[in-house]
Design an enzyme around this catalytic site. Structure first.
Site, mmCIF file in Angstrom:
data_model
loop_
_atom_site.group_PDB
_atom_site.id
_atom_site.type_symbol
_atom_site.label_atom_id
_atom_site.label_comp_id
_atom_site.label_asym_id
_atom_site.label_seq_id
_atom_site.Cartn_x
_atom_site.Cartn_y
_atom_site.Cartn_z
ATOM 1 C CG ASP A 1 -38.472 15.443 0.568
ATOM 2 O OD1 ASP A 1 -37.594 14.578 0.026
ATOM 3 O OD2 ASP A 1 -39.355 15.079 1.308
ATOM 4 C CG HIS B 1 -40.115 11.536 2.576
ATOM 5 N ND1 HIS B 1 -39.205 12.378 2.193
ATOM 6 C CD2 HIS B 1 -39.348 10.556 2.985
ATOM 7 C CE1 HIS B 1 -37.787 11.919 2.076
ATOM 8 N NE2 HIS B 1 -38.047 10.455 2.850
#
Ligand SMILES: NC(=O)c1ccc[n+]([C@@H]2O[C@H](COP(=O)([O-])OP(=O)(O)OC[C@H]3O[C@@H](n4cnc5c(N)ncnc54)[C@H](O)[C@@H]3O)[C@@H](O)[C@H]2O)c1
Ligand SMILES: O=C(O)C[C@H](O)C(=O)O
Length: 391
Positions: A226, A253
């Site tokens: 990310d 996530h």
């Protein structure tokens, strides 16, 4: 000083080095004679220590020269195990770990395919010894003595699926692998890549608690991809050098639980509108889906994940080796919000997490994002805990 400026040793990382080191390392060296002529023994020892801790990289020939000639200290032995090593992430990740000079032993484990992957990777002429392990009966050998265990084992998404749709299969895989970790390498740092990370990390924690080996400083959900995405997308939009960019990504996530903090991004960009920030946030949150759709049924991110996983494992190794100020974002046990696990910046040290950093100042948009993500993240965490308690 001699006129022949040596060329075979090129030092190229100046991170974490004090000023005298930096200037010393700006030289390119070519021979032992040069080394001993222009660097004091104590400076050579200091360079060697920096190499050992991974604070500076240099060509293998220069590293070897410095090690052989000037140091009685050796690079710490570090064993890294990759579980799921024959998979889409596992294979490139194994290659990247083979390239990491901080690794001395690389154990590649999977339920199938590891002899071939291990034979292939083992021919790369870098420091670590590689061994392949296949099937449960070889898991003990794969894990014993590991300092870091990276877990990309499990099924990936297909278009139309959420990460939570992987829970039913991956929860059991993670549980059995973590049971083995508790038995064979209870002190290892664990890097969990298998999805849904928001649930698999709590599962791992429960398994370790049951086994009496839980150390919250050693369990990480890998959210580095990310961060990698947020940096790339921000650099592209803000038109800044991607190598200079930092963006913290917090939360979890999956979808909206991924919260990039572009208000804290550096270098600051004055050319981004509120709409740009909303678009960048959405693209980061949907980055995984973007890849899943582009791969059209052939899995999810593997190459960028291998890169991100290798970066995070490297940060853990540096922390274990005592490199100061290693800070990365990861999903860890946390008290910075009311949720028991949360991704934020953490400092990595000799025992894993040394410090979990708070969120800092958030924009109003990020504050809203934070409140929105909490119910979904909490429910994924609770789902993992419930599964581990009941199975
Ligand atoms: N954290 C992240 O940012 C991130 C990013 C990308 C993918 N992922 C996740 O990583 C996982 C793996 O993705 P992939 O694309 O490599 O999948 P893949 O199917 O290509 O590879 C998975 C590997 O795991 C192995 N495996 C299955 N059960 C196992 C067990 N019990 N022990 C050891 N190995 C086992 C399989 O044999 C296979 O080789 C998925 O769950 C995916 O969603 C996470
Ligand atoms: O999106 C996925 O399913 C894989 C991974 O979590 C990703 O972010 O790429």
């Amino acid at each position: 000083m001699t006129s022949s400026r040596p060329s075979s040793l090129s030092f190229y990382s100046k991170l974490h080095l004090s000023a005298p080191f930096k200037s010393a390392l700006l030289f390119t060296l070519s021979s032992q004679t040069f080394c001993s002529k222009y660097f004091s023994t104590s400076m050579l020892r200091s360079i060697q220590s920096a190499l050992r801790r991974g604070e500076v990289s240099c060509s293998s020939s220069s590293s070897h020269l410095l090690r052989r000639s000037y140091s009685s200290e050796s690079t710490p032995e570090r064993k890294v195990a990759v579980l799921g090593a024959a998979g889409g992430i596992g294979q490139p990740l194994s290659l990247l770990m083979k390239l990491n000079p901080l690794v001395s032993k690389l154990a590649l484990y999977d339920i199938a395919g590891t002899p071939g992957v291990a034979a292939d990777v083992s021919h790369v002429n870098t420091r670590s010894e590689v061994a392949g392990y296949i099937g449960e009966e070889q898991l003990e050998q794969a894990l014993t003595g590991s300092d870091v265990v990276v877990i990309p084992a499990g099924v990936p998404r297909k278009p139309g699926m959420t990460r939570d749709d992987l829970f039913n299969i991956n929860a059991g895989i993670v549980k059995s692998l973590c049971t083995a970790i508790a038995k064979y390498c209870p002190n290892a740092v664990v890097n969990m890549i298998s999805n849904p990370v928001n649930s698999t990390v709590p599962i791992a924690a429960e398994v370790f608690k049951k086994a009496g080996t839980y150390d919250e400083t050693k369990l990480f959900g890998v959210t580095m991809l990310d961060v990698v995405r947020a940096k790339t997308f921000y650099a592209g939009k803000a038109k800044v050098n991607v190598a200079d960019v930092n963006v913290p990504v917090v939360g979890g996530h999956a979808g909206i639980t991924i919260l990039p903090l572009f208000s804290q991004a550096t270098p600051k960009a004055n050319n981004l509108s509120d709409e740009d920030i909303v678009a960048l946030t959405k693209r980061t949150q949907d980055g995984g889906t973007e890849v899943v759709e582009a791969k059209a049924g052939k899995g999810s991110a593997t190459l960028s994940m291998a890169y991100a996983g290798a970066l995070f494992a490297d940060a853990c190794l540096k922390g274990l080796n005592g490199v100061p100020d290693v800070v990365e974002c990861a999903f860890v046990q946390s008290s910075i919000t009311e949720l028991p696990f949360f991704a934020s910046k953490v400092k990595l040290g000799k025992n894993g997490v040394e410090e979990v950093y708070g969120l800092g100042l958030l924009s109003d948009y990020e504050k809203q994002g934070l409140e929105k993500l909490k119910p979904e993240l909490l429910s994924s965490i609770e789902k993992g805990i419930k599964f581990a308690k009941e199975n």
